[in-house]
Design a protein around this motif. Structure first.
Motif, PDB file in Angstrom:
ATOM      1  N   GLN A   1     -61.245  41.414 -33.679  1.00 39.27           N
ATOM      2  CA  GLN A   1     -60.612  40.257 -34.327  1.00 39.27           C
ATOM      3  C   GLN A   1     -60.479  40.484 -35.836  1.00 39.27           C
ATOM      4  OE1 GLN A   1     -62.712  36.574 -33.832  1.00 39.27           O
ATOM      5  NE2 GLN A   1     -60.978  35.348 -34.506  1.00 39.27           N
ATOM      6  N   VAL A   2     -61.531  40.967 -36.458  1.00 38.33           N
ATOM      7  CA  VAL A   2     -61.489  41.243 -37.898  1.00 38.33           C
ATOM      8  C   VAL A   2     -60.522  42.386 -38.178  1.00 38.33           C
ATOM      9  CG1 VAL A   2     -62.851  42.055 -39.868  1.00 38.33           C
ATOM     10  CG2 VAL A   2     -63.799  40.358 -38.305  1.00 38.33           C
TER      11      VAL A   2
ATOM     12  N   ILE B   1     -56.964  40.494 -56.863  1.00 36.74           N
ATOM     13  CA  ILE B   1     -57.196  39.044 -56.913  1.00 36.74           C
ATOM     14  C   ILE B   1     -56.951  38.417 -55.545  1.00 36.74           C
ATOM     15  CG2 ILE B   1     -56.309  36.883 -57.880  1.00 36.74           C
ATOM     16  CD1 ILE B   1     -55.897  38.484 -60.525  1.00 36.74           C
ATOM     17  N   ALA B   2     -55.900  38.855 -54.860  1.00 43.34           N
ATOM     18  CA  ALA B   2     -55.612  38.322 -53.524  1.00 43.34           C
ATOM     19  C   ALA B   2     -56.726  38.682 -52.543  1.00 43.34           C
ATOM     20  CB  ALA B   2     -54.271  38.857 -53.022  1.00 43.34           C
ATOM     21  N   HIS B   3     -57.233  39.894 -52.613  1.00 42.29           N
ATOM     22  CA  HIS B   3     -58.299  40.336 -51.718  1.00 42.29           C
ATOM     23  C   HIS B   3     -59.580  39.543 -51.975  1.00 42.29           C
ATOM     24  CE1 HIS B   3     -61.165  42.944 -49.681  1.00 42.29           C
ATOM     25  NE2 HIS B   3     -60.167  43.619 -49.145  1.00 42.29           N
ATOM     26  N   VAL B   4     -59.943  39.385 -53.232  1.00 36.66           N
ATOM     27  CA  VAL B   4     -61.142  38.616 -53.578  1.00 36.66           C
ATOM     28  C   VAL B   4     -60.980  37.157 -53.147  1.00 36.66           C
ATOM     29  CG1 VAL B   4     -62.505  37.725 -55.523  1.00 36.66           C
ATOM     30  CG2 VAL B   4     -61.878  40.142 -55.439  1.00 36.66           C
ATOM     31  N   SER B   5     -59.804  36.587 -53.359  1.00 35.10           N
ATOM     32  CA  SER B   5     -59.540  35.197 -52.966  1.00 35.10           C
ATOM     33  C   SER B   5     -59.652  35.025 -51.457  1.00 35.10           C
ATOM     34  CB  SER B   5     -58.146  34.760 -53.430  1.00 35.10           C
ATOM     35  OG  SER B   5     -58.056  34.820 -54.817  1.00 35.10           O
ATOM     36  N   PHE B   6     -59.083  35.956 -50.708  1.00 38.45           N
ATOM     37  CA  PHE B   6     -59.157  35.885 -49.248  1.00 38.45           C
ATOM     38  C   PHE B   6     -60.603  35.998 -48.780  1.00 38.45           C
ATOM     39  CE2 PHE B   6     -59.318  37.826 -45.060  1.00 38.45           C
ATOM     40  CZ  PHE B   6     -58.548  36.931 -44.339  1.00 38.45           C
ATOM     41  N   ASN B   7     -61.339  36.953 -49.331  1.00 36.82           N
ATOM     42  CA  ASN B   7     -62.737  37.124 -48.929  1.00 36.82           C
ATOM     43  C   ASN B   7     -63.579  35.899 -49.276  1.00 36.82           C
ATOM     44  OD1 ASN B   7     -62.103  39.636 -47.991  1.00 36.82           O
ATOM     45  ND2 ASN B   7     -63.246  40.755 -49.537  1.00 36.82           N
ATOM     46  N   THR B   8     -63.330  35.310 -50.434  1.00 30.39           N
ATOM     47  CA  THR B   8     -64.066  34.110 -50.834  1.00 30.39           C
ATOM     48  C   THR B   8     -63.772  32.953 -49.892  1.00 30.39           C
ATOM     49  OG1 THR B   8     -64.025  34.838 -53.146  1.00 30.39           O
ATOM     50  CG2 THR B   8     -64.459  32.488 -52.735  1.00 30.39           C
ATOM     51  N   ALA B   9     -62.495  32.758 -49.577  1.00 30.68           N
ATOM     52  CA  ALA B   9     -62.116  31.677 -48.657  1.00 30.68           C
ATOM     53  C   ALA B   9     -62.704  31.914 -47.269  1.00 30.68           C
ATOM     54  CB  ALA B   9     -60.593  31.572 -48.571  1.00 30.68           C
ATOM     55  N   ALA B  10     -62.646  33.139 -46.776  1.00 32.09           N
ATOM     56  CA  ALA B  10     -63.196  33.448 -45.454  1.00 32.09           C
ATOM     57  C   ALA B  10     -64.704  33.235 -45.435  1.00 32.09           C
ATOM     58  CB  ALA B  10     -62.859  34.886 -45.069  1.00 32.09           C
ATOM     59  N   PHE B  11     -65.379  33.647 -46.486  1.00 29.56           N
ATOM     60  CA  PHE B  11     -66.827  33.466 -46.575  1.00 29.56           C
ATOM     61  C   PHE B  11     -67.178  31.984 -46.563  1.00 29.56           C
ATOM     62  CE2 PHE B  11     -70.834  33.133 -48.915  1.00 29.56           C
ATOM     63  CZ  PHE B  11     -71.602  34.045 -48.221  1.00 29.56           C
ATOM     64  N   TYR B  12     -66.446  31.196 -47.325  1.00 28.25           N
ATOM     65  CA  TYR B  12     -66.686  29.751 -47.382  1.00 28.25           C
ATOM     66  C   TYR B  12     -66.471  29.114 -46.010  1.00 28.25           C
ATOM     67  CZ  TYR B  12     -66.316  24.883 -48.756  1.00 28.25           C
ATOM     68  OH  TYR B  12     -66.488  23.531 -48.854  1.00 28.25           O
ATOM     69  N   ILE B  13     -65.397  29.512 -45.326  1.00 24.54           N
ATOM     70  CA  ILE B  13     -65.102  28.956 -43.999  1.00 24.54           C
ATOM     71  C   ILE B  13     -66.208  29.314 -43.010  1.00 24.54           C
ATOM     72  CG2 ILE B  13     -63.543  29.169 -42.015  1.00 24.54           C
ATOM     73  CD1 ILE B  13     -61.262  29.383 -44.145  1.00 24.54           C
TER      74      ILE B  13
ATOM     75  N   PRO C   1     -73.426  34.833 -43.429  1.00 26.87           N
ATOM     76  CA  PRO C   1     -73.494  36.245 -43.773  1.00 26.87           C
ATOM     77  C   PRO C   1     -74.022  36.409 -45.188  1.00 26.87           C
ATOM     78  CG  PRO C   1     -71.245  35.466 -43.916  1.00 26.87           C
ATOM     79  CD  PRO C   1     -72.074  34.331 -43.362  1.00 26.87           C
ATOM     80  N   SER C   2     -74.894  37.333 -45.381  1.00 20.33           N
ATOM     81  CA  SER C   2     -75.372  37.632 -46.724  1.00 20.33           C
ATOM     82  C   SER C   2     -75.844  39.075 -46.760  1.00 20.33           C
ATOM     83  CB  SER C   2     -76.505  36.693 -47.129  1.00 20.33           C
ATOM     84  OG  SER C   2     -77.629  36.914 -46.311  1.00 20.33           O
ATOM     85  N   ILE C   3     -75.851  39.628 -47.931  1.00 23.38           N
ATOM     86  CA  ILE C   3     -76.292  41.001 -48.090  1.00 23.38           C
ATOM     87  C   ILE C   3     -77.813  41.062 -47.940  1.00 23.38           C
ATOM     88  CG2 ILE C   3     -76.439  42.922 -49.727  1.00 23.38           C
ATOM     89  CD1 ILE C   3     -73.767  41.884 -50.857  1.00 23.38           C
TER      90      ILE C   3
END
Length: 105
Positions: free
Chosen positions: A38-39, A65-77, A93-95
């Motif tokens: 899926q990912v 910027i788009a990649h960071v924004s997408f990752n931030t939104a996905a992480f928040y969701i 998820p966390s490191i």
């Protein structure tokens, strides 16, 4: 890096744009393949978008910027959908475990 591969294939090897986008999308998906099919599918689509964005804006910063924004939104969701208890990091998820990234409620 798939972005570098895109530039090399498109500019130096003189592939057609669609071919370079397809190849870099595949590489981007493979880079993210360890997270599951899926990912990997989402990564393929996003890789194509990031490649298109690079061509459209002629700026690597826009893709970053788009990649960071997408990752931030996905992480928040992901964090919001797991609905952890107050002070809990379960399901997020966390490191590092116990990093407290999902203390949202």
């Amino acid at each position: 890096d798939s972005c570098l591969a895109f530039v090399v294939v498109w500019k130096l090897w003189r592939w057609p744009l669609w071919g370079a986008l397809l190849l870099s999308s595949c590489l981007f998906a493979i880079e993210h393949g360890f997270k599951g099919l899926q990912v990997m599918t989402v990564a393929f689509v996003m890789g194509g978008y990031f490649g298109w964005l690079l061509v459209r804006t002629n700026s690597l910063y826009a893709t970053i910027i788009a990649h960071v924004s997408f990752n931030t939104a996905a992480f928040y969701i992901v964090c919001r959908s797991s609905r952890p208890r107050v002070g809990s990091t379960a399901g997020c998820p966390s490191i590092r475990s116990g990093a407290g990234f999902c203390r949202l409620q």
